[in-house]
Scaffold this motif. Structure first.
Motif, mmCIF file in Angstrom:
data_model
loop_
_atom_site.group_PDB
_atom_site.id
_atom_site.type_symbol
_atom_site.label_atom_id
_atom_site.label_comp_id
_atom_site.label_asym_id
_atom_site.label_seq_id
_atom_site.Cartn_x
_atom_site.Cartn_y
_atom_site.Cartn_z
ATOM 1 N N LEU A 195 0.842 -1.238 -0.035
ATOM 2 C CA LEU A 195 0.045 0.069 -0.085
ATOM 3 C C LEU A 195 0.827 1.275 0.039
ATOM 4 N N THR A 196 2.059 1.289 0.628
ATOM 5 C CA THR A 196 2.915 2.262 0.772
ATOM 6 C C THR A 196 3.418 2.526 -0.802
ATOM 7 N N ASN A 197 3.850 1.336 -1.249
ATOM 8 C CA ASN A 197 4.410 1.619 -2.739
ATOM 9 C C ASN A 197 3.109 2.194 -3.724
ATOM 10 N N ILE A 198 1.998 1.523 -3.587
ATOM 11 C CA ILE A 198 1.083 2.283 -4.165
ATOM 12 C C ILE A 198 0.595 3.713 -4.171
ATOM 13 N N LEU A 199 0.699 4.319 -2.986
ATOM 14 C CA LEU A 199 0.852 5.562 -2.846
ATOM 15 C C LEU A 199 1.860 6.290 -3.523
ATOM 16 N N ARG A 200 3.172 5.787 -3.173
ATOM 17 C CA ARG A 200 4.352 6.533 -3.746
ATOM 18 C C ARG A 200 3.962 6.442 -5.206
ATOM 19 N N ASP A 201 3.467 5.464 -5.798
ATOM 20 C CA ASP A 201 3.714 5.563 -7.269
ATOM 21 C C ASP A 201 2.601 5.891 -8.220
ATOM 22 N N VAL A 202 1.535 6.682 -7.409
ATOM 23 C CA VAL A 202 0.048 7.048 -7.963
ATOM 24 C C VAL A 202 0.186 7.705 -9.248
ATOM 25 N N ARG A 203 1.225 8.630 -9.460
ATOM 26 C CA ARG A 203 1.621 9.523 -10.717
ATOM 27 C C ARG A 203 1.988 8.699 -11.748
ATOM 28 N N GLU A 204 3.072 7.891 -11.314
ATOM 29 C CA GLU A 204 3.777 6.832 -12.604
ATOM 30 C C GLU A 204 2.751 5.881 -13.027
ATOM 31 N N ASP A 205 1.963 5.227 -11.824
ATOM 32 C CA ASP A 205 1.128 4.417 -12.391
ATOM 33 C C ASP A 205 -0.066 4.916 -13.419
ATOM 34 N N ALA A 206 -0.453 5.986 -13.103
ATOM 35 C CA ALA A 206 -1.334 6.496 -13.775
ATOM 36 C C ALA A 206 -0.891 6.844 -15.440
ATOM 37 N N GLY A 207 0.375 7.359 -15.069
ATOM 38 C CA GLY A 207 0.946 7.527 -16.686
ATOM 39 C C GLY A 207 1.052 6.369 -17.339
ATOM 40 N N ASN A 208 0.979 4.989 -16.978
ATOM 41 C CA ASN A 208 1.073 3.668 -17.279
ATOM 42 C C ASN A 208 -0.188 3.151 -17.667
ATOM 43 N N GLY A 209 -1.285 3.921 -17.135
ATOM 44 C CA GLY A 209 -2.542 3.473 -17.458
ATOM 45 C C GLY A 209 -3.185 2.673 -16.316
#
Length: 320
Positions: free
Chosen positions: A181-195
């Protein structure tokens, strides 16, 4: 692979070379994981490097540029490797060093290979582009890609002082959820860029963030800080329960877990202090702070503190 010669354990040069390869992969690719496993004795460090190298291979398939069908085919190939390891069909002269190292580690330690199969299940969910309506839905994914690795690692660490292994596995699983869950919070912008969107849809809607995160500012009219605070509280609760694993481990295994978890726990608090930082770039800790966390783990600070703390009463996998 590991033979007994004149009453002493002897590991062949081929197996040692395979472990060396896995340790190199771990040192090059694992930003936070490597800080923890450095604290382990040789046999456990080698086994954990083999686990990491296999996990890295699976993650790289999921994150790569191949078409989805080819990714799924390669993931099934990784699953076939696990089946060979479980059946003890991997020979020490196999051309795949990860297979050789993992097979040897599985002979030395009671590693639950099913956990690595769950990792493959989780990456398949990524490849298929699955999203998650509720926390319960997301928790299934988190258990596959992180909780399962905690349970696999426990096979290497073992427990001490008569602690119940099943309870320890529950704590390891919960700690994995906290890290993911910490990873997910950290990477919200990067993940959004990857769809990709991992946070539960109902949480995004509750805080006006259903549009997603596609700039370095929160969605207009949203309560992004409220969303982050909500998820941080959930992660803190998971950490509080997961940390109860530490007193159940030997000193160096506990230090390993405390170092890895401590790095993510501090990362979580950085995110809590400045929620919008995750939209501006990747939040991380400097190397000196990671080293400090590792020293704390080796000193047993977190394990002693956890041993004195009453267990949480509420179910840590739900946010009240």
């Amino acid at each position: 692979m590991t033979r007994t010669v004149n009453g002493s354990a002897h590991t062949s040069g081929q197996v040692l070379a395979a472990y060396k390869y896995c340790e190199t992969v771990t040192g090059q690719e694992a930003r936070n994981f490597a800080y923890g496993i450095r604290l382990l004795p040789t046999a456990k460090r080698q086994a954990m490097s083999a686990v990491y190298a296999f996990s890295r291979r699976v993650d790289d398939i999921g994150d790569g540029e191949l078409p989805p069908d080819e990714k799924l085919r390669r993931l099934e190939g990784a699953r076939s490797l696990l089946e060979r390891v479980e059946a003890r069909e991997v020979e020490e002269d196999d051309t795949d060093p990860v297979a050789v190292a993992l097979a040897d580690a599985a002979r030395v330690f009671p590693i639950p290979m099913g956990g690595l199969g769950e990792l493959i299940d989780g990456v398949q969910m990524d490849v298929r582009g699955e999203s998650y309506e509720t926390w319960d839905d997301l928790a299934i994914y988190c258990r596959c890609v992180a909780g399962a690795i905690g349970r696999v690692s426990l096979g290497v660490f073992g427990t001490v002082n008569g602690h119940d292994h099943a309870r320890a596995a529950e704590y390891a699983d919960t700690l994995g959820l906290a890290l993911q869950l910490t990873n997910i919070l950290r990477d919200v912008r990067e993940d959004a860029g990857n769809g990709r969107t991992y946070l539960p849809a109902e949480d995004l809607a509750k805080f006006g963030c259903a549009e997603g995160f596609h700039s370095d500012s929160p969605p207009p009219g949203s309560d992004f800080a409220g969303l982050v605070e909500f998820e941080v509280r959930r992660a803190r609760s998971l950490f509080a329960t997961g940390y109860r694993l530490l007193p159940m481990l030997d000193r160096r295994s506990g230090a390993c877990v405390a170092a890895m978890a401590g790095i993510y726990r501090r990362l979580l608090e950085r995110i809590a202090a400045d929620p919008e930082a995750v939209l501006r770039g990747r939040v991380s800790l400097p190397g000196r702070e990671k080293a400090y966390v590792a020293v704390r783990g080796l000193a047993g600070v977190d394990a002693r503190r956890t041993a004195r703390t009453p267990a949480p009463v509420a179910d840590p996998r739900r946010d009240a």
